[in-house]
Design an enzyme around this catalytic site. Structure first.
Site, short mmCIF file in Angstrom:
data_model
loop_
_atom_site.label_atom_id
_atom_site.label_comp_id
_atom_site.label_asym_id
_atom_site.label_seq_id
_atom_site.Cartn_x
_atom_site.Cartn_y
_atom_site.Cartn_z
N ARG A 192 -18.83 33.17 14.87
CA ARG A 192 -19.89 34.55 15.65
C ARG A 192 -21.19 34.60 16.08
NH1 ARG A 192 -19.18 39.53 11.77
NH2 ARG A 192 -20.98 39.16 10.69
N ARG A 205 -26.16 34.15 13.33
CA ARG A 205 -27.00 35.05 11.57
C ARG A 205 -26.43 33.79 11.01
NH1 ARG A 205 -23.64 40.04 10.80
NH2 ARG A 205 -23.64 39.06 8.36
N ARG A 240 -20.56 34.67 0.85
CA ARG A 240 -20.21 36.13 1.07
C ARG A 240 -19.40 36.72 0.63
NH1 ARG A 240 -21.80 36.42 7.27
NH2 ARG A 240 -21.34 38.89 6.97
N ARG A 252 -20.62 48.77 -0.53
CA ARG A 252 -20.01 47.70 -1.16
C ARG A 252 -20.15 47.50 -3.03
NH1 ARG A 252 -21.95 45.44 3.73
NH2 ARG A 252 -22.25 43.30 3.83
N LYS A 258 -14.31 45.44 10.82
CA LYS A 258 -15.22 47.19 10.92
C LYS A 258 -16.00 47.12 11.75
CE LYS A 258 -17.03 45.93 6.51
NZ LYS A 258 -17.47 44.42 6.72
P1 AMP Z 1 -23.20 42.91 6.34
O1 AMP Z 1 -23.64 42.76 8.00
O2 AMP Z 1 -22.71 43.89 6.43
O3 AMP Z 1 -22.30 41.79 6.54
O4 AMP Z 1 -24.13 42.83 5.27
C1 AMP Z 1 -24.97 41.34 5.84
C2 AMP Z 1 -26.00 41.44 4.20
O5 AMP Z 1 -26.52 42.47 4.04
C3 AMP Z 1 -25.27 41.13 3.17
O6 AMP Z 1 -24.45 40.09 2.89
C4 AMP Z 1 -25.63 41.26 1.89
O7 AMP Z 1 -26.92 41.09 1.85
C5 AMP Z 1 -26.45 42.66 2.70
N1 AMP Z 1 -25.87 44.15 2.46
C6 AMP Z 1 -25.35 45.16 3.87
N2 AMP Z 1 -24.25 45.99 3.04
C7 AMP Z 1 -25.17 45.88 2.02
C8 AMP Z 1 -24.65 47.14 0.86
N3 AMP Z 1 -23.76 48.10 0.98
N4 AMP Z 1 -25.31 46.62 -0.54
C9 AMP Z 1 -25.57 45.46 -0.93
N5 AMP Z 1 -25.57 44.80 -0.08
C10 AMP Z 1 -25.72 44.99 1.56
#
Ligand code: AMP
Length: 220
Positions: free
Chosen positions: A123, A156, A167, A88, A13
């Site tokens: 990654r 990360r 996740r 989400r 994405k």
């Molecule tokens: P991402 O970089 O999109 O994989 O997000 C990393 C982490 O940020 C996720 O595992 C969640 O802990 C938090 N996070 C990101 N976006 C959201 C969202 N829309 N709602 C809740 N937690 C989020």
């Protein structure tokens, strides 16, 4: 043009959102990046966000909804934006709908879990720019070094295998219903203003996917 990217972590994405940002000059709004920035502040909230993110869980809906609502009213969002990582949960999606935020298209990217685990655990990120590499599929020219700045890359914390599995489990439980929510909205005859819903096969190369997305955008 307002777009939403849905899909499990590692589906590509962020990469597609970056391509679209460059081509169409609308900002990518990555809630993950916004939260990582907040987590770096040594405030009470920052520390709490950091601890939730490293566990692989989602931060509470009211907090993220407030962050996104503030972000999309900033001047650079006037001509549109790409939501990457939001909504989400179904209640985040409902909050957008209730706030009458008009979305043109929802792109739901999907990839099999075993491929996602490989992608995420390989990654590497350049933290200052957000540039993304992969130790096998898209390695930097010099090992563990950003091609443009020469600065070191990082993994990360939540891309470590155990957290990746957590996740993915959370994605299937809490975010898969958001995909169904937008599918139902798009096919409902009771809702006048609704986004187009398109499924995208994330197993193809990122450039092939991007070409398909450009076609979809041009036909909006
Ligand atoms: P991402 O970089 O999109 O994989 O997000 C990393 C982490 O940020 C996720 O595992 C969640 O802990 C938090 N996070 C990101 N976006 C959201 C969202 N829309 N709602 C809740 N937690 C989020």
């Amino acid at each position: 043009m307002r777009l939403i990217f849905l899909g499990p972590p590692g589906a590509g994405k962020g990469t597609q959102a970056q391509f679209i940002e460059e081509r169409f000059h609308i900002p990518q709004i990555s809630t993950g990046d916004m939260l990582r920035a907040s987590a770096q502040e040594q405030s009470e909230l920052g520390i709490e966000i950091q601890s939730i993110m490293s566990s692989g869980h989602l931060v509470p809906d009211p907090l993220i909804i407030k962050l996104v609502q503030a972000r999309i009213t900033e001047p650079d969002c006037q001509n549109g934006y790409i939501l990457d990582g939001f909504p989400r949960t179904v209640s985040q999606a409902q909050a957008l709908q209730e706030a009458s935020v008009k979305i043109d298209m929802v792109l739901a990217v999907d990839v099999a879990d075993e491929i996602l685990v490989k992608r995420l655990s390989g990654r590497r990120i350049h933290p200052a720019s957000g540039r993304v590499y992969h130790i096998e599929n898209h390695p930097p020219v010099a090992e563990n070094t950003d091609d443009i700045t020469g600065e070191p890359l990082i993994q990360r914390e939540d891309d470590q295998k155990a957290t990746v599995l957590k996740r993915l489990q959370i994605y299937r439980k809490q975010t898969q219903p958001v995909v169904d929510y937008y599918y139902q909205l798009a096919t409902s005859s009771y809702v006048a203003e609704k986004p187009r819903f398109v499924k995208v096969d994330g197993n193809q190369s990122s450039l092939v996917i991007f070409e398909k997305i450009i076609n979809l955008i041009n036909n909006l």
